[in-house]
Motif scaffolding. Structure first.
Motif, PDB file in Angstrom:
ATOM      1  N   SER A 182      11.153  46.710  49.436  1.00 46.02           N
ATOM      2  CA  SER A 182      12.239  45.860  48.958  1.00 46.02           C
ATOM      3  C   SER A 182      12.696  46.288  47.567  1.00 46.02           C
ATOM      4  CB  SER A 182      11.782  44.398  48.939  1.00 46.02           C
ATOM      5  OG  SER A 182      12.784  43.563  48.410  1.00 46.02           O
ATOM      6  N   ALA A 183      11.736  46.607  46.695  1.00 47.39           N
ATOM      7  CA  ALA A 183      12.078  47.003  45.326  1.00 47.39           C
ATOM      8  C   ALA A 183      12.876  48.302  45.309  1.00 47.39           C
ATOM      9  CB  ALA A 183      10.807  47.143  44.497  1.00 47.39           C
ATOM     10  N   ILE A 184      12.500  49.251  46.188  1.00 47.66           N
ATOM     11  CA  ILE A 184      13.209  50.530  46.245  1.00 47.66           C
ATOM     12  C   ILE A 184      14.632  50.327  46.760  1.00 47.66           C
ATOM     13  CG2 ILE A 184      13.283  52.775  47.391  1.00 47.66           C
ATOM     14  CD1 ILE A 184      10.211  52.742  47.317  1.00 47.66           C
ATOM     15  N   LEU A 185      14.760  49.569  47.841  1.00 45.12           N
ATOM     16  CA  LEU A 185      16.089  49.344  48.402  1.00 45.12           C
ATOM     17  C   LEU A 185      16.987  48.580  47.438  1.00 45.12           C
ATOM     18  CD1 LEU A 185      15.224  48.458  52.114  1.00 45.12           C
ATOM     19  CD2 LEU A 185      16.132  50.603  51.226  1.00 45.12           C
ATOM     20  N   SER A 186      16.404  47.673  46.647  1.00 46.16           N
ATOM     21  CA  SER A 186      17.214  46.843  45.757  1.00 46.16           C
ATOM     22  C   SER A 186      17.871  47.635  44.639  1.00 46.16           C
ATOM     23  CB  SER A 186      16.355  45.719  45.162  1.00 46.16           C
ATOM     24  OG  SER A 186      15.378  46.253  44.267  1.00 46.16           O
ATOM     25  N   MET A 187      17.351  48.834  44.355  1.00 47.18           N
ATOM     26  CA  MET A 187      17.956  49.616  43.273  1.00 47.18           C
ATOM     27  C   MET A 187      18.995  50.611  43.785  1.00 47.18           C
ATOM     28  SD  MET A 187      14.939  52.342  42.196  1.00 47.18           S
ATOM     29  CE  MET A 187      13.734  51.076  41.859  1.00 47.18           C
ATOM     30  N   CYS A 209      12.324  46.651  39.481  1.00 49.26           N
ATOM     31  CA  CYS A 209      13.230  46.951  38.374  1.00 49.26           C
ATOM     32  C   CYS A 209      14.329  45.898  38.294  1.00 49.26           C
ATOM     33  CB  CYS A 209      13.832  48.341  38.579  1.00 49.26           C
ATOM     34  SG  CYS A 209      14.739  48.953  37.167  1.00 49.26           S
ATOM     35  N   ARG A 210      14.436  45.232  37.155  1.00 45.32           N
ATOM     36  CA  ARG A 210      15.429  44.170  36.984  1.00 45.32           C
ATOM     37  C   ARG A 210      16.726  44.724  36.415  1.00 45.32           C
ATOM     38  NH1 ARG A 210      12.983  40.616  40.234  1.00 45.32           N
ATOM     39  NH2 ARG A 210      10.828  40.199  39.573  1.00 45.32           N
ATOM     40  N   ARG A 211      17.288  45.677  37.122  1.00 48.31           N
ATOM     41  CA  ARG A 211      18.551  46.281  36.689  1.00 48.31           C
ATOM     42  C   ARG A 211      19.525  46.265  37.860  1.00 48.31           C
ATOM     43  NH1 ARG A 211      16.493  51.854  33.663  1.00 48.31           N
ATOM     44  NH2 ARG A 211      14.707  50.950  32.537  1.00 48.31           N
ATOM     45  N   ASP A 212      20.776  46.521  37.543  1.00 48.21           N
ATOM     46  CA  ASP A 212      21.788  46.564  38.594  1.00 48.21           C
ATOM     47  C   ASP A 212      21.513  47.724  39.537  1.00 48.21           C
ATOM     48  OD1 ASP A 212      23.073  44.387  37.509  1.00 48.21           O
ATOM     49  OD2 ASP A 212      24.460  45.616  36.315  1.00 48.21           O
ATOM     50  N   PRO A 225       3.172  52.277  51.601  1.00 53.28           N
ATOM     51  CA  PRO A 225       1.950  51.815  52.260  1.00 53.28           C
ATOM     52  C   PRO A 225       2.189  50.558  53.087  1.00 53.28           C
ATOM     53  CG  PRO A 225       1.499  52.425  49.994  1.00 53.28           C
ATOM     54  CD  PRO A 225       2.986  52.467  50.160  1.00 53.28           C
ATOM     55  N   GLN A 226       1.360  50.361  54.117  1.00 51.93           N
ATOM     56  CA  GLN A 226       1.548  49.275  55.069  1.00 51.93           C
ATOM     57  C   GLN A 226       1.613  47.903  54.415  1.00 51.93           C
ATOM     58  OE1 GLN A 226       2.157  49.316  58.159  1.00 51.93           O
ATOM     59  NE2 GLN A 226       1.706  47.254  58.891  1.00 51.93           N
ATOM     60  N   ASP A 227       0.836  47.694  53.359  1.00 48.57           N
ATOM     61  CA  ASP A 227       0.770  46.371  52.749  1.00 48.57           C
ATOM     62  C   ASP A 227       1.726  46.219  51.571  1.00 48.57           C
ATOM     63  OD1 ASP A 227      -0.493  48.171  51.160  1.00 48.57           O
ATOM     64  OD2 ASP A 227      -2.218  46.905  50.681  1.00 48.57           O
ATOM     65  N   ARG A 228       2.701  47.125  51.442  1.00 45.17           N
ATOM     66  CA  ARG A 228       3.594  47.086  50.290  1.00 45.17           C
ATOM     67  C   ARG A 228       5.047  46.910  50.707  1.00 45.17           C
ATOM     68  NH1 ARG A 228       2.109  48.905  45.465  1.00 45.17           N
ATOM     69  NH2 ARG A 228       3.916  47.635  44.893  1.00 45.17           N
ATOM     70  N   ASN A 229       5.322  45.870  51.488  1.00 47.49           N
ATOM     71  CA  ASN A 229       6.716  45.573  51.828  1.00 47.49           C
ATOM     72  C   ASN A 229       7.515  45.199  50.585  1.00 47.49           C
ATOM     73  OD1 ASN A 229       6.261  46.052  54.534  1.00 47.49           O
ATOM     74  ND2 ASN A 229       5.726  43.930  54.954  1.00 47.49           N
ATOM     75  N   ASP A 230       6.827  44.641  49.587  1.00 49.58           N
ATOM     76  CA  ASP A 230       7.511  44.345  48.336  1.00 49.58           C
ATOM     77  C   ASP A 230       8.008  45.619  47.672  1.00 49.58           C
ATOM     78  OD1 ASP A 230       4.774  45.109  47.953  1.00 49.58           O
ATOM     79  OD2 ASP A 230       4.931  44.466  45.864  1.00 49.58           O
ATOM     80  N   LEU A 231       7.274  46.717  47.888  1.00 47.30           N
ATOM     81  CA  LEU A 231       7.685  47.992  47.329  1.00 47.30           C
ATOM     82  C   LEU A 231       8.922  48.527  48.038  1.00 47.30           C
ATOM     83  CD1 LEU A 231       6.992  50.120  45.257  1.00 47.30           C
ATOM     84  CD2 LEU A 231       5.396  51.135  46.889  1.00 47.30           C
TER      85      LEU A 231
END
Length: 460
Positions: free
Chosen positions: A252-257, A226-229, A244-250
């Motif tokens: 990161s995305a959750i923490l970033s919001m 999500c590209r929001r503040d 899931p194990q292979d979704r570190n990007d996920l």
């Protein structure tokens, strides 16, 4: 407020003795609170048999009959329980292990305006047929293993008192307006009828609940970050994320919001051991939140999770003006993971923070920590130069103390270096403390219990 229908004390004194009726009611209430709520009404049925006065008193006290569980094959019996509850708020419970859910929910459905707590799990329930009425008194909602029609509005969107929601393997409708005003939210295995929740949809869900104190996200999401503040959560204290194990990007995305400056606990869960990026990711996020504040951070890395506990200054447990960070490894991990974590700590932890560590001893970690860095001006600095205390746990492995002793001689800037060795024949572990004057490890006179680095708990 529930108004109890009570008989005058003089009419019940023969059977209740000198107890005022209000005290008798309180005693029965406490006895019910001490057992499983599913068994409460069965216990009441037994108490009614003591004598006629007990029967009359129990039957005329609505608050005794508010925990309605799907534990009886007799619908007539459940109807009687509901009748005795009067107009009191109800706690409704029906789990997979209980009787068939649909007949039970058909009895409870007309009383949705009285629901205070709902816990329902069912594979075959036509859920959309029983959760569409306003629930103005509803405070807690726990739903599991069910699906809703895409276009329905749960509780007609009327849940002004709802504070706690736990959804487990639930296919939810598109309208999630009922999630407003929450204090605690758990989404575990939640999906939409069309598939996974999108990251942007999670953002919208969280934006409706700015007063969350507890958040647990254990599900898979799809879509781009999500590209929001980041959303501010000024009172969020407890955060858990599992992807899931292979979704570190996920992750990161959750923490970033999420922006949560007053957290006291963070849990990042994973499967099959910690991927090398999870803890650095957690520390980097923590750095953006509060890592430079005068707080104590305890980071525990286990076989399936990373737990970060944060103790704010001023609670009486410590007085330092600087951040304090304690890193503990509860298990054996890849040496590459360990080194990457230490490198991330160096990058992220403020230089004025005091770092303590508890780790299983390995030669490569020792070599890493005792190898100086040569700066451009020719000076040298130690890796993790703000390390104040380190404990090596031997875990029963037959290591000699040689490598750690050599480390202690080199890293004289570390105030306290200890080795915790397992005791023989199941006895308590023995703590060996580095003595700079004798340049050797000296065992404590008494065995220790526990693994704290800052203080040593001895067996009296």
């Amino acid at each position: 407020m529930v108004i109890l229908q009570m008989q005058p004390v003089h009419q019940t004194g023969k059977y209740l003795g000198p107890l005022p009726l209000e005290l008798f009611v309180s005693i029965i209430t406490l006895s019910l609170d001490s057992i499983n709520p599913h068994n409460a009404l069965d216990r009441l049925e037994q108490l009614r048999l003591v004598n006629k006065t007990w029967l009359a008193t129990i039957d005329s006290t609505p608050r005794f009959w508010t925990s309605i569980s799907n534990v009886s094959k007799s619908l007539a019996r459940i109807k009687e329980w509901i009748k005795k509850s009067g107009d009191a708020p109800l706690r409704i419970t029906s789990t997979i292990r209980m009787e068939p859910t649909e007949p039970f929910m058909a009895l409870c459905y007309p009383l949705a305006h009285r629901w205070k707590s709902v816990t329902v799990s069912s594979f075959r329930l036509n859920a959309s047929a029983f959760f569409d009425k306003p629930a103005p008194l509803l405070e807690e909602l726990h739903l599991g293993v069910m699906s809703f029609e895409p276009d329905m509005s749960l509780f007609a969107g009327v849940t002004p008192s709802l504070l706690v929601v736990d959804l487990f393997h639930v296919t939810v409708p598109r309208d999630l307006g009922f999630l407003k005003h929450l204090k605690s939210l758990q989404l575990r295995g939640v999906t939409y009828p069309s598939g996974k929740l999108a990251i942007v949809q999670l953002y919208d869900i969280l934006s409706a609940s700015p007063n969350l104190r507890r958040l647990n996200l254990a599900t898979d999401f799809e879509g781009e970050p999500c590209r929001r503040d980041p959303l501010p959560f000024p009172v969020l204290a407890d955060l858990a994320v599992s992807t899931p194990q292979d979704r570190n990007d996920l992750t990161s995305a959750i923490l970033s919001m999420i922006a949560a400056p007053n957290l006291t606990k963070i849990v990042v869960q994973f499967n099959n051991g910690p991927p090398a990026t999870v803890l650095p990711l957690s520390i980097s996020w923590l750095k953006r939140q509060t890592l430079d504040q005068p707080r104590q951070y305890d980071i525990t890395i286990g076989a399936g999770s990373i737990v970060i506990s944060i103790v704010p200054k001023g609670d009486g447990s410590w007085l330092s003006e600087d951040p304090q960070l304690h890193l503990s490894w509860q298990g054996h991990f890849s040496i590459n993971v360990l080194i990457e974590v230490l490198e991330e700590l160096e990058r992220s932890v403020p230089s004025h923070a005091a770092v303590t560590m508890e780790i299983y001893s390995t030669h490569r970690i020792v070599d890493y920590l005792k190898t100086p860095r040569i700066n451009q001006d020719g000076t040298q600095t130690w890796p993790l130069s703000n390390l104040r205390s380190i404990r090596f746990k031997r875990g029963g492995l037959p290591h000699s103390f040689d490598s750690v002793s050599d480390f202690a001689r080199v890293r004289r800037d570390i105030a306290r270096i200890t080795i915790l060795s397992p005791g023989a024949f199941g006895l308590a572990s023995i703590l060996h403390v580095w003595d700079a004057s004798s340049m050797s490890f000296v065992p404590q006179s008494r065995p220790v219990i526990g693994n704290g680095v800052g203080s040593d708990n001895e067996v009296s």
